[in-house]
Design an enzyme around this catalytic site. Structure first.
Site, PDB file in Angstrom:
ATOM      1  N   TYR A 121     -56.068  -8.519 -35.598  1.00  0.00           N
ATOM      2  CA  TYR A 121     -56.475  -8.583 -37.003  1.00  0.00           C
ATOM      3  C   TYR A 121     -56.871  -9.994 -37.426  1.00  0.00           C
ATOM      4  CZ  TYR A 121     -54.162  -4.074 -37.005  1.00  0.00           C
ATOM      5  OH  TYR A 121     -53.780  -2.796 -36.705  1.00  0.00           O
ATOM      6  N   TYR A 172     -48.255   4.325 -41.184  1.00  0.00           N
ATOM      7  CA  TYR A 172     -48.983   3.615 -40.128  1.00  0.00           C
ATOM      8  C   TYR A 172     -48.645   4.282 -38.795  1.00  0.00           C
ATOM      9  CZ  TYR A 172     -50.559   0.274 -36.727  1.00  0.00           C
ATOM     10  OH  TYR A 172     -51.190  -0.293 -35.644  1.00  0.00           O
ATOM     11  N   ASP A 230     -42.751   9.945 -35.912  1.00  0.00           N
ATOM     12  CA  ASP A 230     -43.201   8.707 -35.272  1.00  0.00           C
ATOM     13  C   ASP A 230     -42.096   7.663 -35.444  1.00  0.00           C
ATOM     14  OD1 ASP A 230     -44.275   6.322 -34.513  1.00  0.00           O
ATOM     15  OD2 ASP A 230     -46.165   6.541 -35.605  1.00  0.00           O
ATOM     16  N   LYS A 268     -42.456   0.552 -28.804  1.00  0.00           N
ATOM     17  CA  LYS A 268     -41.944  -0.746 -29.226  1.00  0.00           C
ATOM     18  C   LYS A 268     -40.639  -1.180 -28.543  1.00  0.00           C
ATOM     19  CE  LYS A 268     -44.664  -1.710 -33.207  1.00  0.00           C
ATOM     20  NZ  LYS A 268     -45.345  -0.753 -34.068  1.00  0.00           N
TER      21      LYS A 268
HETATM   22  C1  LIG Z   1     -46.621  -0.039 -33.838  1.00  0.00           C
HETATM   23  C2  LIG Z   1     -46.663   1.374 -34.232  1.00  0.00           C
HETATM   24  C3  LIG Z   1     -47.569   2.278 -33.629  1.00  0.00           C
HETATM   25  C4  LIG Z   1     -48.578   1.839 -32.587  1.00  0.00           C
HETATM   26  O1  LIG Z   1     -48.000   1.339 -31.435  1.00  0.00           O
HETATM   27  P1  LIG Z   1     -48.870   0.389 -30.454  1.00  0.00           P
HETATM   28  O2  LIG Z   1     -47.953   0.162 -29.294  1.00  0.00           O
HETATM   29  O3  LIG Z   1     -49.184  -0.854 -31.229  1.00  0.00           O
HETATM   30  O4  LIG Z   1     -50.087   1.155 -30.078  1.00  0.00           O
HETATM   31  C5  LIG Z   1     -47.523   3.584 -34.036  1.00  0.00           C
HETATM   32  N1  LIG Z   1     -46.663   4.007 -34.983  1.00  0.00           N
HETATM   33  C6  LIG Z   1     -45.779   3.181 -35.567  1.00  0.00           C
HETATM   34  C7  LIG Z   1     -44.829   3.706 -36.584  1.00  0.00           C
HETATM   35  C8  LIG Z   1     -45.753   1.829 -35.229  1.00  0.00           C
HETATM   36  O5  LIG Z   1     -44.905   0.998 -35.844  1.00  0.00           O
END
Ligand SMILES: *Cc1c(COP(=O)(O)O)cnc(C)c1O
Length: 429
Positions: free
Chosen positions: A18, A146, A247, A276
């Site tokens: 970004y 997100y 997610d 993550k």
């Molecule tokens: C960071 C994140 C993603 C994307 O993960 P990347 O490894 O950056 O592709 C998807 N969903 C959530 C909630 C996130 O925090």
């Protein structure tokens, strides 16, 4: 290469997340890192408040994780996962099935969070296809979410922050319920779920899935919402035959105070995305967990297989370090550490509430957020944080931290004091 040469080449040739190529923000070179400290190549040390975007939960260069990685590299760094398997993948899958909500028995390994979200969404579509409901292929989500940066992930990110305008006509158009307003610890208000319920009622016949971040909305605004919202989403999904995709790429592995944020509401999603912190921040790895029935329905339908298979699927290095990271977490007093961080963040960030520039300070688990009334001036504020010896990376109106769980009280105090001080000086005329 000298420190200056390194930065000069970086500035000329390398994209950062970004950022602009023609008007770049400053970039700092990290030479090594250990515990909660980043060592810059100019010799300065920074206390890291970001855990490298939620991922480094045990701190940098953890002796157990580093040794695990070295041992695995000496045995097997990579092998294709088509037709082959290996102990690191099997052991990690076993741990994940064990610790995630009951009933999530199938594991699909992917290389990044965004890919895991893509995979979960494809599974929902293929599931409905296999179940003889091919018209159910759209998604419902909530605003301020997100879910990653690839195309289909973007289509369920907040339509405003996610810049849907720019991609109009290319991104599929999905449904967005109002973001939950009722805070985590507020008294529940039934009104909060109305917009979601309405969209479910109107569109369930074309919906294969609901996707959301349980309890903590991360990069879309850092909001913490009420567990009752999630409970009712689960009930509505069951009622209308729509899969629930949780997610937990940001919230997984203890960050919100529960091992998984779904546990705050005692619900089991149909599909769960992890990423993550999965490897303790060592390597990129993600996973999608699914109920067995989802796999069975997909396998019974056309074309009889789930159509996805990344080249680096279940990379043994990543799986081995992830398994060790999960074990480290389970063997630690992570609840105590997260509780202590919550307390330290609450106390340490409280003075920010007095600043006229601050709209709100909120804390949940090991996540601290100072929401400002106006966006920060990145160029200035980033440098000020570094000069104060801390690594904090704000975006927009949000100054937020999610430290490694092992951060000591003293370091946390330095971190929160730096945030208060920098925000106080930022608002001087
Ligand atoms: C960071 C994140 C993603 C994307 O993960 P990347 O490894 O950056 O592709 C998807 N969903 C959530 C909630 C996130 O925090």
């Amino acid at each position: 290469m000298t420190h200056d040469e390194l930065l000069a080449f970086d500035r000329e040739h390398i994209w950062h997340p970004y950022t602009s190529i023609t008007d770049p923000l400053s970039v700092f070179a990290v030479e090594s890192a250990s515990g909660v400290r980043l060592r810059l190549s100019d010799g300065r040390e920074l206390i890291d408040g970001m855990a490298s975007w939620w991922s480094v939960i045990h701190g940098y260069n953890h002796p157990v994780l580093t040794a695990t990685l070295q041992e695995q590299a000496a045995r097997l760094s990579h092998v294709m996962f088509g037709g082959l398997t290996h102990e690191p993948a099997v052991e990690l899958a076993r741990s994940l099935v064990d610790i995630t909500p009951v009933g999530l028995d199938l594991v699909f390994f992917a290389d990044s969070g965004s890919v895991a979200v893509e995979v979960a969404m494809k599974m929902a579509i293929q599931y409905c296809h296999g179940a003889g409901r091919p018209e159910k292929k759209r998604f419902l989500t909530i605003r301020s979410g997100y879910h990653g940066d690839t195309f289909h992930c973007m289509s369920v990110c907040d339509p405003v922050n996610g810049m849907h305008q720019l991609y109009a006509g290319i991104l599929p158009k999905y449904y967005f319920a109002d973001r939950p307003r009722c805070r985590f610890a507020d008294v529940w208000e039934q009104e909060d779920i109305r917009s979601f319920t309405q969209l479910m009622e109107e569109h369930h016949h074309e919906l294969c899935g609901v996707i959301l971040e349980p309890i903590v909305q991360g990069a879309g605004g850092m909001h913490f919402y009420h567990p009752e919202y999630l409970r009712q989403v689960r009930v509505l999904c069951d009622h209308y035959g729509v899969l629930l995709i949780a997610d937990e790429i940001a919230t997984g592995f203890g960050r919100s105070g529960e091992l998984f944020a779904c546990n705050h509401a005692d619900i089991v999603p149909d599909l769960l995305c992890l990423g993550k912190a999965l490897t303790g921040g060592y390597l990129s790895l993600a996973a999608v967990l699914a109920r067995r029935e989802i796999g069975e329905v997909i396998s019974a339908g056309e074309p009889g297989v789930f159509m996805h298979g990344p080249t680096f699927m279940a990379n043994p290095l990543a799986c081995a370090v992830a398994r060790a990271s999960v074990q480290l977490l389970l063997d630690s007093d992570w609840q105590g550490q997260v509780r202590a961080l919550a307390q330290g963040l609450e106390q340490g960030l409280a003075p920010c509430r007095e600043l006229a520039s601050v709209a709100e300070v909120r804390v949940l688990g090991a996540i601290g957020v100072v929401e400002l009334k106006e966006p920060v001036v990145m160029k200035r504020i980033q440098t000020r944080f570094v000069e104060k010896g801390v690594w904090v990376r704000p975006f927009g109106r949000l100054v937020y931290v999610m430290p490694p769980y092992c951060m000591e009280t003293e370091d946390l105090k330095t971190l929160t004091t730096a945030i208060c001080d920098v925000l106080a000086e930022e608002q001087l005329p």
